[in-house]
Structures are given as structure tokens and as C-alpha cells.
Design a protein around this motif. Structure first.
Motif, PDB file in Angstrom:
ATOM      1  N   MET A   1       7.343  30.397  -8.727  1.00 25.47           N
ATOM      2  CA  MET A   1       7.337  31.738  -7.470  1.00 25.47           C
ATOM      3  C   MET A   1       7.561  33.046  -8.590  1.00 25.47           C
ATOM      4  SD  MET A   1      10.374  34.019  -5.009  1.00 25.47           S
ATOM      5  CE  MET A   1      10.428  32.437  -4.347  1.00 25.47           C
ATOM      6  N   LEU A   2       6.911  33.519  -7.881  1.00 25.51           N
ATOM      7  CA  LEU A   2       6.024  35.243  -9.214  1.00 25.51           C
ATOM      8  C   LEU A   2       7.342  35.189  -9.580  1.00 25.51           C
ATOM      9  CD1 LEU A   2       2.930  36.438  -7.104  1.00 25.51           C
ATOM     10  CD2 LEU A   2       3.276  35.440  -9.598  1.00 25.51           C
ATOM     11  N   THR A   3       7.879  36.297 -10.567  1.00 21.54           N
ATOM     12  CA  THR A   3       8.689  37.204 -10.829  1.00 21.54           C
ATOM     13  C   THR A   3       8.290  38.655 -11.640  1.00 21.54           C
ATOM     14  OG1 THR A   3      10.216  35.304 -11.711  1.00 21.54           O
ATOM     15  CG2 THR A   3      10.738  37.253 -11.864  1.00 21.54           C
ATOM     16  N   ILE A   4       8.604  39.864 -10.834  1.00 22.48           N
ATOM     17  CA  ILE A   4       7.891  40.526 -10.726  1.00 22.48           C
ATOM     18  C   ILE A   4       9.119  41.654 -11.743  1.00 22.48           C
ATOM     19  CG2 ILE A   4       7.146  43.168 -10.263  1.00 22.48           C
ATOM     20  CD1 ILE A   4       6.312  41.694  -7.517  1.00 22.48           C
ATOM     21  N   HIS A   5       8.921  42.074 -13.616  1.00 22.08           N
ATOM     22  CA  HIS A   5       9.676  42.211 -14.010  1.00 22.08           C
ATOM     23  C   HIS A   5       8.844  44.384 -13.832  1.00 22.08           C
ATOM     24  CE1 HIS A   5      11.612  39.009 -15.970  1.00 22.08           C
ATOM     25  NE2 HIS A   5      10.333  38.367 -15.739  1.00 22.08           N
ATOM     26  N   HIS A   6      10.137  44.685 -13.388  1.00 24.05           N
ATOM     27  CA  HIS A   6       9.815  46.227 -12.817  1.00 24.05           C
ATOM     28  C   HIS A   6      10.666  46.984 -13.500  1.00 24.05           C
ATOM     29  CE1 HIS A   6       8.810  49.641 -10.454  1.00 24.05           C
ATOM     30  NE2 HIS A   6      10.383  49.726 -10.447  1.00 24.05           N
ATOM     31  N   LEU A   7      10.346  47.559 -14.409  1.00 22.26           N
ATOM     32  CA  LEU A   7      10.587  48.940 -15.250  1.00 22.26           C
ATOM     33  C   LEU A   7      10.355  50.162 -13.826  1.00 22.26           C
ATOM     34  CD1 LEU A   7      11.455  50.036 -17.875  1.00 22.26           C
ATOM     35  CD2 LEU A   7       8.935  50.990 -18.635  1.00 22.26           C
ATOM     36  N   GLY A   8      11.685  50.734 -14.062  1.00 22.70           N
ATOM     37  CA  GLY A   8      11.749  51.840 -13.267  1.00 22.70           C
ATOM     38  C   GLY A   8      10.561  52.628 -13.424  1.00 22.70           C
ATOM     39  N   VAL A   9       9.876  53.667 -12.277  1.00 20.91           N
ATOM     40  CA  VAL A   9       9.097  54.382 -11.909  1.00 20.91           C
ATOM     41  C   VAL A   9       7.818  54.408 -12.794  1.00 20.91           C
ATOM     42  CG1 VAL A   9       8.799  57.295 -12.702  1.00 20.91           C
ATOM     43  CG2 VAL A   9      11.013  56.033 -12.075  1.00 20.91           C
ATOM     44  N   SER A  10       6.559  53.480 -12.516  1.00 20.04           N
ATOM     45  CA  SER A  10       6.230  52.538 -13.903  1.00 20.04           C
ATOM     46  C   SER A  10       5.069  52.777 -13.152  1.00 20.04           C
ATOM     47  CB  SER A  10       6.418  52.085 -14.961  1.00 20.04           C
ATOM     48  OG  SER A  10       6.331  50.748 -14.437  1.00 20.04           O
ATOM     49  N   GLN A  11       4.011  51.586 -13.766  1.00 20.99           N
ATOM     50  CA  GLN A  11       3.348  51.024 -12.950  1.00 20.99           C
ATOM     51  C   GLN A  11       2.947  49.647 -12.713  1.00 20.99           C
ATOM     52  OE1 GLN A  11      -1.263  51.643 -15.854  1.00 20.99           O
ATOM     53  NE2 GLN A  11      -0.044  52.836 -17.105  1.00 20.99           N
ATOM     54  N   SER A  12       4.637  49.327 -12.866  1.00 21.31           N
ATOM     55  CA  SER A  12       4.732  47.548 -12.039  1.00 21.31           C
ATOM     56  C   SER A  12       5.166  47.874 -10.504  1.00 21.31           C
ATOM     57  CB  SER A  12       5.814  47.197 -12.586  1.00 21.31           C
ATOM     58  OG  SER A  12       7.139  48.605 -13.263  1.00 21.31           O
ATOM     59  N   GLU A  13       4.793  49.580 -10.073  1.00 20.79           N
ATOM     60  CA  GLU A  13       5.310  49.493  -8.352  1.00 20.79           C
ATOM     61  C   GLU A  13       4.013  48.947  -7.913  1.00 20.79           C
ATOM     62  OE1 GLU A  13       3.455  53.552  -7.343  1.00 20.79           O
ATOM     63  OE2 GLU A  13       5.266  53.714  -8.126  1.00 20.79           O
ATOM     64  N   ARG A  14       2.280  48.845  -8.980  1.00 15.22           N
ATOM     65  CA  ARG A  14       1.545  48.201  -7.823  1.00 15.22           C
ATOM     66  C   ARG A  14       1.495  47.092  -8.009  1.00 15.22           C
ATOM     67  NH1 ARG A  14      -1.903  50.531 -13.403  1.00 15.22           N
ATOM     68  NH2 ARG A  14      -3.163  52.372 -12.451  1.00 15.22           N
ATOM     69  N   ILE A  15       2.301  46.559  -8.642  1.00 15.50           N
ATOM     70  CA  ILE A  15       2.353  44.522  -7.899  1.00 15.50           C
ATOM     71  C   ILE A  15       3.574  44.651  -7.637  1.00 15.50           C
ATOM     72  CG2 ILE A  15       2.751  42.467  -9.532  1.00 15.50           C
ATOM     73  CD1 ILE A  15       0.486  44.197 -10.826  1.00 15.50           C
ATOM     74  N   LEU A  16       4.309  45.147  -7.181  1.00 17.13           N
ATOM     75  CA  LEU A  16       5.469  45.114  -5.878  1.00 17.13           C
ATOM     76  C   LEU A  16       4.475  45.826  -4.463  1.00 17.13           C
ATOM     77  CD1 LEU A  16       8.551  46.658  -7.375  1.00 17.13           C
ATOM     78  CD2 LEU A  16       7.783  44.716  -6.853  1.00 17.13           C
ATOM     79  N   TRP A  17       4.467  46.808  -4.841  1.00 15.39           N
ATOM     80  CA  TRP A  17       2.902  46.735  -3.445  1.00 15.39           C
ATOM     81  C   TRP A  17       2.047  46.121  -2.802  1.00 15.39           C
ATOM     82  CZ3 TRP A  17      -0.860  51.636  -3.228  1.00 15.39           C
ATOM     83  CH2 TRP A  17      -1.257  51.792  -1.934  1.00 15.39           C
ATOM     84  N   LEU A  18       1.681  45.548  -4.084  1.00 14.69           N
ATOM     85  CA  LEU A  18       0.191  44.300  -3.469  1.00 14.69           C
ATOM     86  C   LEU A  18       1.403  43.461  -3.083  1.00 14.69           C
ATOM     87  CD1 LEU A  18      -2.815  43.033  -4.014  1.00 14.69           C
ATOM     88  CD2 LEU A  18      -1.508  42.168  -6.116  1.00 14.69           C
ATOM     89  N   CYS A  19       2.015  42.511  -3.367  1.00 11.87           N
ATOM     90  CA  CYS A  19       2.804  41.536  -3.244  1.00 11.87           C
ATOM     91  C   CYS A  19       3.290  41.777  -1.391  1.00 11.87           C
ATOM     92  CB  CYS A  19       4.507  40.775  -3.973  1.00 11.87           C
ATOM     93  SG  CYS A  19       3.467  40.140  -5.200  1.00 11.87           S
TER      94      CYS A  19
END
Length: 213
Positions: free
Chosen positions: A1-19
Motif C-alpha cells: 500500500m502507498l504511504t503518503i508522508h504529509h508535511l503540514g501545509v505543503s505540496q504533499s497535499e497534491r498527492i492526497l488529493w490525487l489519491c
């Protein structure tokens, strides 16, 4: 399974949204920024040599760079969704705007942020040139959104997922008045109505108010 390591208030929100748009299962690991420096904590920096967000893991694979992660997820889990192929009439526009987001738009916002925080006066030639470059980029996006509902065409694609961070969350780091760009404002309203976008922001940054105006 994918694990998204999300740093608060950052570009990683893109990956959450895509999924969320794709309905791809993932594990979310959230990391808070240092309250003083606003930088990533040591445990986040340890994930990848650059210590920058986002970072995704998939089994033994550790991948950074949001564009690379988006391409990886689309290629492995997307089943052709959110990425028009070569035979699609929107293919060229999709490629352009997908890469425009991080190759042109986000860097010029970053340069403006650095100059703004450094207190460089507005009449400084470098500041004026950099500000003008940002205004030109925004004018291009505004013009494109006068032709289509989304950047590649009339359907949401990963090009939109790439650019929306810069038009919204990035403004917490670089205040930006979008009033002169009403089509961008209408576009962000459409984005904000998407259930997948709302879920992603709520999961990643539940205390953050999306800057959709």
C-alpha cells in the motif's frame, strides 16, 4: 500500500488529493512543521536526502518530488484517469500545464516569497522583474481559464492537481491578491466544490482554511 508522508501545509497535499480523486487506498502519516522555523521536523527530513515534501513510499520504493509521485501513481494506479493520452485532443495542453505548475509557476512564486521576506524594496529592479514574471504567469492562467473549465480542457486532470497548491496554500507563505483574476477565482470555487479535494485537505490539514478566493 502507498504511504503518503504529509508535511503540514505543503505540496504533499497534491498527492492526497490525487489519491482521493482516484480512490486509491493509502496510509497517511502526518508531520507537523517546527513552530518557530516552520521547517520539516528531523523525522521527516530523514525520509529523503533533500528533506523536502512530499515523500511517498510504496513497498521498498521511496519517491520524492510531487510531479514524479503524481506520474508514478497515475502510471501504476490511475488506469488512464486524470491524464489524457497521446491520442486525446487535450494531450498537448495537459503536458504543458502539468509541467508549467512546477517548472514555471511555483518557482516564480518561491522567488517572490524570498524577496518579500528579505525586505527587498519594491523599486528594486530584481524585485520588479520577479513580480512582473509572476503577474505574467497569473495572466496566462487567467486567459486559459477563459477558454476551458480546467487547465487541460473541460475535465479535471492531474495538471489541475499540480497547480492548485500554488494558487491556494502557497498564499499562506506569499500573500497574493487574486481579485484581478476573476476566472482563477471561479476556477478555485469549482475546485473547492469537489468532494475529493475537501477530503484531502481535511485529512492532511484539518485546521487549515483553504484559500479558495
Amino acid at each position: 500500500m502507498l504511504t503518503i508522508h504529509h508535511l503540514g501545509v505543503s505540496q504533499s497535499e497534491r498527492i492526497l488529493w490525487l489519491c482521493e480523486e482516484l480512490g486509491v487506498p493509502y496510509e497517511l502519516k502526518r508531520y507537523d512543521r517546527d513552530p518557530v522555523s516552520r521547517l520539516a521536523p528531523p523525522e521527516y527530513k530523514a525520509l529523503h536526502p533533500l528533506g523536502a515534501a512530499p515523500v511517498m513510499t510504496d513497498g521498498d520504493i521511496v519517491l520524492a518530488e510531487s510531479g514524479a509521485i503524481v506520474d508514478y501513481i497515475l502510471g501504476k494506479y490511475g488506469d488512464g484517469r486524470l491524464a489524457p493520452g497521446p491520442a486525446h485532443p487535450d494531450f498537448a495542453q495537459y503536458l504543458y500545464w502539468f509541467h508549467f505548475a512546477n517548472s514555471s509557476f511555483q518557482p516564480v512564486m518561491g522567488r517572490n516569497m524570498v524577496l518579500h521576506r528579505a525586505g527587498v524594496p519594491a523599486d528594486n529592479p530584481v524585485f520588479a522583474s520577479t513580480k512582473g514574471r509572476l503577474e505574467l504567469a497569473l495572466t496566462m492562467v487567467e486567459a486559459r481559464l477563459g477558454e476551458t473549465d480546467f487547465l487541460a480542457g473541460n475535465e479535471l486532470t492531474a495538471a489541475d492537481i499540480m497547480i492548485v497548491f500554488s494558487l491556494t496554500t502557497m498564499r499562506y507563505f506569499l500573500p497574493l491578491d487574486l481579485a484581478p483574476y476573476p476566472r482563477i477565482g471561479a476556477y478555485l470555487h469549482r475546485i473547492g466544490e469537489r468532494a475529493a479535494y475537501r477530503r484531502a485537505i481535511h485529512k492532511g490539514d484539518p485546521d487549515m482554511i483553504p484559500l479558495l478566493t
